[in-house]
Write an enzyme that holds these catalytic residues in place. Sequence first.
Site, short mmCIF file in Angstrom:
data_model
loop_
_atom_site.label_atom_id
_atom_site.label_comp_id
_atom_site.label_asym_id
_atom_site.label_seq_id
_atom_site.Cartn_x
_atom_site.Cartn_y
_atom_site.Cartn_z
N LYS A 33 37.75 42.96 30.18
CA LYS A 33 37.21 42.96 31.53
C LYS A 33 37.80 41.81 32.36
O LYS A 33 38.33 42.02 33.45
CB LYS A 33 35.69 42.83 31.40
CG LYS A 33 34.91 42.71 32.64
CD LYS A 33 33.44 42.83 32.27
CE LYS A 33 32.97 41.72 31.34
NZ LYS A 33 32.70 40.46 32.03
N THR A 34 37.69 40.62 31.82
CA THR A 34 38.22 39.47 32.53
C THR A 34 39.74 39.59 32.67
O THR A 34 40.31 39.23 33.69
CB THR A 34 37.88 38.16 31.77
OG1 THR A 34 36.52 38.20 31.42
CG2 THR A 34 38.15 36.97 32.63
N ASP A 225 32.60 39.87 39.35
CA ASP A 225 32.47 39.96 37.90
C ASP A 225 30.99 40.07 37.54
O ASP A 225 30.14 39.63 38.29
CB ASP A 225 33.08 38.69 37.28
CG ASP A 225 33.35 38.87 35.81
OD1 ASP A 225 33.22 40.00 35.31
OD2 ASP A 225 33.71 37.87 35.15
N GLU A 226 30.68 40.64 36.39
CA GLU A 226 29.30 40.74 35.91
C GLU A 226 28.38 41.33 36.99
O GLU A 226 27.31 40.78 37.28
CB GLU A 226 28.77 39.36 35.47
CG GLU A 226 29.69 38.58 34.57
CD GLU A 226 29.65 39.05 33.12
OE1 GLU A 226 29.07 40.13 32.86
OE2 GLU A 226 30.22 38.36 32.27
N GLN A 256 25.08 44.60 29.08
CA GLN A 256 25.09 43.15 29.05
C GLN A 256 24.29 42.53 30.19
O GLN A 256 24.49 41.37 30.55
CB GLN A 256 26.53 42.63 29.09
CG GLN A 256 27.32 43.01 27.86
CD GLN A 256 28.70 42.39 27.84
OE1 GLN A 256 28.84 41.19 27.75
NE2 GLN A 256 29.71 43.23 27.95
N ARG A 617 30.27 38.47 20.94
CA ARG A 617 31.12 37.29 21.18
C ARG A 617 32.09 37.09 20.04
O ARG A 617 33.07 36.35 20.15
CB ARG A 617 30.28 36.01 21.34
CG ARG A 617 29.31 35.94 22.51
CD ARG A 617 29.94 36.31 23.79
NE ARG A 617 29.65 37.72 24.08
CZ ARG A 617 30.34 38.44 24.95
NH1 ARG A 617 31.34 37.91 25.61
NH2 ARG A 617 30.04 39.71 25.17
#
Length: 762
Positions: A33-34, A225-226, A256, A617
């Site tokens: 994603k990032t 983002d997010e 998330q 993670r």
Amino acid sequence: MADLLSQLNESQQEAVKNISGPVMVIAGAGSGKTRALTFRIAYMLMQGIDAFSIMALTFTNKAANEMKERVTRLIGQTEGRNVWMGTFHAVFARILRMEAVHLGYPSSFVIYDTDDSKNVIKAVLKDLNLDPKAYPVSNVLHRISNAKSNLINDDEYINNPEIRDADFKANKPLIGEIYKGYNTRLKRANAMDFDDILYYTNVLFRDFPEILYKYQHRFKYILVDEYQDTNYAQYLIVKRIAALHENLCVVGDDAQSIYAFRGASIQNILNFKNDYPEHLLVRLEQNYRSTKNIVEAANQVIKNNKDQIKKTVWTDKETGDPISLLRASSDNEEGVLVANSIFGYRMSKQLNNKDFAILYRTNAQSRSLEEALRKQSIPYRIYGGTSFYNRREVKDLLAYFRLVVNPQDEEALLRIINYPIRGIGKTTVERLIVAANEQNSSVWDLIGDPHKIPSEINRGAISKIVDFVTMIRSFQSLHEKKNAFELASHINKSVGIIKALKEEDSPESISRIENIEELLNAIMEFSDKQFDETTGEQNQIRLADFMQDIALLTDQDKKTENDDVVVLMTIHAAKGLEFPYVYVVGLEENLFPSIMSINTRAELEEERRLFYVAITRAETKLTLSYAESRYRYGNIMLCEPSRFLDEIDESLFEQTKKASFKGTSSQPIQSFSTTNTHKPNFKPPHQAASKSATSTSTDSEFEPSDPEAIMPGMTILHQKFGKGEVLSVEGIGANKKASVRFLAFGQKQLILKFAKLKIISN
DNA sequence: GATTGTGCCCTTTTT
DNA sequence: GGGCACAATC
């Protein structure tokens, strides 16, 4: 450029290439994603899009920094630096400073952190003569924060029948009035709280179309983002700015979403479809981060949530190591097991410290882990918790700086008017506050004019007040003459905080002095590194420049010498990060999931998403752990393994460890299979502790009986839980445990060595 | 007014 | 166990 795209899979390319029009990227954990976001920015810049026209918004400083770093790595510093990249709060605080005059604020307004806000609420409660017990400060702040996040101002709050009803039923009918008083004080202090930044940005864009147009025109490309973590205020800001060009790219993952407690709403993802019917939807489902075992475990966990957008996260990485489960008898032992495990892997696999992360649900859990790491000489760093800028001594000195920049800052003034002690005591200060309220002015304006100082204050105190004002004014007069560092060190020397700390001469005071020196260093660095963006010339950096966003800095965002450290942080803080070896600790009922969140499905599902975030993670190895007992509220409490552990299939675990928590080890956990049944009776200890149970038991001459004497059938007294009946006793010596049914607290398991029970009758 | 002592909350999670 | 508000004492 082709080179850039060739590093991405097909869906990622979609997300990167389509820079015009609205795009929503639904991205599973670890799906790049990032990476997609940063490549998208790089791609835009390579297409010749002006860096100044791009705005990229994140939620945490850490995520923002990470993105900045990655973008500059791709395309170099010169252009990357010009993209407006940062947290919502940082970016819009910057805009608000430029436009503050329209809102009746000076551009030097101060940003109050949570502590400041709480102090203001305490002051308002005092003003309104309300009992702080009836209106718990954090609860009130939460209500106000919620209102602001939903763009409900104080008048609307007071006049809204639904809200009034709810507050009335909650026995807190005056929250609206507190809200109003709180706002009044903030305004008078030229201060905004965190939520105000978003609230006033909305006001600005709502009431000043020409200003909105200016920013719409400037920021032609917006990335968020997010997105699943945006609240209504944030959603609306984005919608407003993007309205002109609609070049908006949002990236999110409903699985998330972990900030509902702060007003985030998945609704915003769903709304996207309605707001931009023509949008492009991209799904990133391939996980590049984790092994098959880890991805599988995460999927098994999240499938228990009813509320979710269906998607299939998969990976073609290797199966990898099984998941390990550590069972500890206490929180301290948990720390030791984790430290040993890290030590072992680091040795046998030649790993660095920074390959390891320990994640937990609450900041308070870090202590036992720290201790164990220190004993093993494993270097570590804690993120979050009490951050550098939240330390008492740092805030003290900062309060002087704040007052110099903005003398209306009441919180700052009250903090330091008598620190270091200069003989302006509580009574005097109280009288000043009363007088200021009567004259409807700030305390600073009052003491700035000696005639206004109320006559009941004695001569000695008045002259001390005048000295104080003179000192602050002398600092103010230097503000334009000296750069930030010069002025800061001058103030530090003049006010004598260091001297006061030296006189204290305690172990803490030494580290406090070091912290103040560190603060001055940070200011020096800041003064050095800032230069004009367009000319590259060094500017004279004022103290006010340094003070601007200090409240928005949370972590020790400063670089330290040694980066090769084991990282400790909450799962919330870990979002968006990844590590080869991840330990998720404290997997116990009432801790994770939190006791605060087990009563409604929505809250429990948020906890589960949090666990999902934690698991995902990990890149190569995931280790989970729990303790059978843990210090909480100064008492040792027995804990049961978290229900979340049951949601991961046994086959994914290292066999021996899994067996142990299923209860086949030599020391069976009695409670495991039975405890779920009595949960409805369970009350949080602190909630009930204030009731009758304690009054009977906090007898000053409480003398516990010998643990060996405790037998089933006895009636006993516990210091916190009060009277109870012993149902059963098992184990021997230090491991001896009893199952007790308390009158007010229901059934509990206690370790007799710690529990301090007094026998009342056999 | 300052210092020391005592009882009372408490703990989610972040900007 | 610990931090903080308030009370008692110098």
